[in-house]
Design an enzyme around this catalytic site. Structure first.
Site: not given
Length: 771
Positions: A348-349, A413, A143, A238, A47-48, A89, A145, A85
């Site tokens: 994811d980003n 992001k 996660k 994240h 994440d991130d 996903r 989400h 994110c």
């Protein structure tokens, strides 16, 4: 909101009513028995994570196990993902473009438009559903989400939860993020984990890895041959960025040279390793957010040490992800399965600038808040340096380090510059019949699902719940794995809150803001970059190619229309509009003591951006003590308790503590009311009344807004991350004793004038279509 003239507005929600129904009978087909050499699959999504944060992509952070995956597999230098994110996903799991998968934004909005439904379409089989039909065991940790936040509570329709979207087993956080030391809410399969308090030393990354290994172990005890698909979606890195002390200590002093020096070091390694071409340039200050990043040498000694500590924590968190990779690989080595396991690892980003120029130790004071904050609003409550990364600080690193994470690209992001969408991707499969190596072909996140299915020899489901499956937008890149010169993807659109982009061959057109209503959805100011000669977007050549710009803008418009991107959010309506079906979540409720906390969003509907009251009827004995209600954590919250028989109200204003006490209660029956009243400037006062008399007051504190309080309401104890650390040190979760809580009732007051929410009457329309 900008949209084509033929587009419809909120009423389009009604046309998708069928997507919001569920069936009681299973719909999925009988699983097939896979071939004897079907590979296992592990997809690890971080994440991130910025493009340069892993060793193979130029980082100084120690990632030896991920380095090993890169050495034996494929390293993709031209992989792009969605700018945020949830969209990434959704695309990963369905093979669809983000908006066609329902996720033009993260799962915290519900404006009623198909591209922003924030629920996976009913006619889009997930990768897990197809693999399960192909004979795979399907596991997920981490996660999710991908469920509307209004459907995360315990009474919600679970049709979009992991088990209903193809996973046999699930453990993790359904929400967008959480504390790693004290998660706000964990779900096991379809149920919230009923846990009074976390043990000393608990750390979520380790727990997720334990659970993943346990799922594999449980499968192998009962079936030694069945292949598995494991989707491991990390909550790290994240925000709030947290790590374990021992791992933070490894990086002490590593970042004292500052962000410009570290960025230059990473860029040099990237060039040496062929991650970026020799002719690539590192974007200069003027176009690489230099106005948002303090000059390192101009900082005080204290500021440099604080900012370096932020990065030490971030590096430790990345290191811990690498450790989790190693533990999984070691498990497979022990059972002889590593060689025939495909591992896909990606971000994811791009890295995020949420921490602002100076970072923050009060993440929720600025995260999730839409609109300008009042003058004097504090976004970084000071805390001791050694607390950063630990359970007492909800932190986020400064923008300067985020730029380092995204080396060599510009921006972050949620933007459509390369810094927002250009991410690391590694694929490893030791048993593969083709050799690994660097790949510079363009690959997009929606290409991953069809690629994995082809490698596994499993077809994508052609229907779901009796409806023909949507055709995937992504395409398999198995040829790219097999042949270094095979063509990759040619083009892809991007969009995030009106920021637009289109990659077409070596050209990229982008617009940083939505068009005005008069310009139409393809209008606005467009930039143009030749990525072949300028992969880091340093020179806007739009003035030299006006015809190309116009053609690419028109092409973006056509792609946006095909992918349900409209309407563009040019006035914030995506955040304001909500369905009236959420209104019952704001009704007064009675809560039951000692049950798992009320879910975060459900709790927020009772308290956030409004006045409210908590009415308590109880009987006390002489030794009565403990928490009556607690809502929130070290990131912000409030608590009502009896301490030595006297009422105590504690208020955590994003890290700044306020407390007030009343007189000791006599044994017997009492009525305690906590009144939380709004005042101008996004402020609250808290008043405790005992049997109709004022007993304790906290005057004028910053209101908790956005995603705070993050941990939901617990009754009879303080769950998870404590609101008041001093009470936690003395009493842990401080369960109520020496009496009985007869009734605890939350009564919401009027919504704040600062609340921009507009409830739209779609519930009746949905019911009418369903009938």
């Amino acid at each position: 909101m900008s949209m084509p003239t033929e587009a419809r507005g909120y009423e389009s929600f009604a046309g998708h009513a069928a997507e919001f129904t569920s069936e009681s009978e299973p719909w999925w087909p009988e699983p097939q028995r896979p071939g004897p050499k079907a590979p296992n699959v592990i997809v690890m999504l971080i994440d991130d994570l910025g493009f340069s944060d892993l060793g193979p992509f130029g980082s100084e952070i120690e990632t030896p196990r991920i380095d090993g995956l890169a050495d034996e597999g494929w390293v993709f230098t031209n992989y792009r993902t969605a700018p945020m994110c949830s969209p990434a996903r959704a695309a990963l799991l369905t093979g669809l473009n983000p908006h066609r998968a329902g996720f033009g934004f993260v799962a915290h909005i519900d404006p009623g438009y198909p591209g922003f439904s924030c629920e996976l379409p009913e006619d889009a089989p997930t990768l897990a559903e197809s693999l399960r039909a192909g004979g795979y065991a399907t596991f997920m940790v981490g996660k999710w989400h991908l469920t509307l936040e209004s459907r995360l509570h315990d009474g919600a329709d679970r049709s979009t939860w992991p088990l209903q979207r193809g996973f046999d087993r699930y453990f993790g956080s359904m929400d967008g993020f959480t504390s790693l030391h004290h998660p706000h809410r964990l779900v096991h399969d379809n149920s919230v984990v009923d846990l009074r308090e976390y043990p000393e030393g608990f750390f979520l990354t380790d727990e997720l890895t334990d659970r993943a290994i346990g799922m594999i172990d449980d499968l192998r005890v009962n079936d030694p041959d069945k292949p598995f698909f494991l989707y491991y979606a990390h909550t790290s890195v994240h925000g709030p960025i947290q790590a374990k002390d021992a791992d933070i200590e490894k990086y002490r002093g590593r970042y004292e040279a500052g962000w410009n020096a570290l960025r230059a070091e990473r860029f040099a390694r990237q060039r040496a390793r062929g991650i970026v071409p020799d002719h690539a340039e590192l974007p200069g200050e003027a176009i690489a957010d230099g106005d948002r990043i303090p000059v390192w040498d101009d900082l005080s000694v204290e500021e440099r040490r604080l900012f370096a500590r932020h990065m030490e924590v971030y590096a430790a968190a990345v290191d811990e992800i690498d450790q989790s990779v190693g533990r999984l690989l070691d498990r497979l080595d022990r059972s002889g399965e590593r060689e025939n396991t495909i591992v896909v690892l990606a971000s994811d980003n791009g890295g995020t600038a949420e921490g602002g120029p100076t970072g923050t130790r009060s993440y929720f004071a600025q995260f999730g808040a839409n609109g300008a904050m009042p003058e004097g609003w504090i976004t970084d409550v000071p805390r001791p340096l050694e607390d950063l990364g630990g359970p007492r600080v909800f932190g986020q690193y400064p923008t300067g380090w985020a730029r380092v994470s995204n080396t060599p690209f510009r921006s972050f992001k949620a933007t459509t510059y390369e810094g927002g969408v250009h991410a690391p991707l590694i694929i490893s499969w030791p048993d593969a019949p083709m050799a690994g190596g660097l790949r510079d072909q363009f690959v997009f996140v929606s290409d991953l699902a069809p690629t994995i299915l082809e490698l596994c020899g499993v077809p994508s489901l052609d229907q779901r719940r009796g409806r023909p499956a949507l055709e995937m937008d992504g395409g398999s890149v198995v040829d790219v794995l097999a042949h270094p010169t095979a063509p990759g993807r040619e083009d892809q659109y991007f969009e995030c809150v009106g920021r637009r982009a289109l990659v077409d061959g070596t050209w990229k057109a982008l617009s940083t803001v939505p068009p005005t209503k008069d310009e139409g959805p393809a209008g606005g100011v467009w930039e143009l970059y030749d990525l072949a000669s300028d992969p880091t977007e340093t020179e806007d050549v739009s003035a030299d190619h006006p015809e190309r710009v116009a053609a690419m803008a028109a092409r973006w418009h056509a792609e946006a229309w095909r992918n349900t991107v409209f309407p563009l959010d040019d006035d914030g309506a995506l955040f304001r509009l909500r369905p009236d079906t959420e209104e019952p979540l704001s009704a007064a409720i009675d809560l039951v003591p000692f049950r798992p906390p009320l879910e975060r969003f459900r709790s927020a509907k009772l308290t956030v951006l409004r006045s409210f009251a908590v009415e308590v009827d109880l009987t006390t004995e002489a030794d009565a003590a403990g928490v009556i209600v607690a809502h929130g954590d070290q990131g912000g919250g409030y608590l009502l308790a009896l301490d030595h028989g006297a009422p105590l109200v504690a208020y955590n204003a994003y890290g700044a503590m306020h407390r007030a006490r009343g007189a000791q209660l006599s044994p017997g029956e009492h009525r305690i009311v906590l009144r939380v009243d709004e005042h101008p400037g996004l402020r609250w006062s808290l008043t405790v009344e005992v049997d109709g008399d004022r007993a304790a007051v906290i005057d004028s504190v910053p209101m908790l807004i956005g995603m705070s309080p993050f941990t939901g309401i617990s009754v009879g104890y303080d769950f998870g991350g404590p609101v008041d650390w001093e009470l936690h040190e003395q009493h842990r979760s401080f369960p109520f004793r020496g009496g009985e809580l007869h009734r605890v009732r939350y009564v919401p007051g009027e919504r704040s004038p600062h609340d921009p929410t507009v409830l739209r009457a779609v519930g009746q329309a949905v019911l009418a279509v369903a009938d």
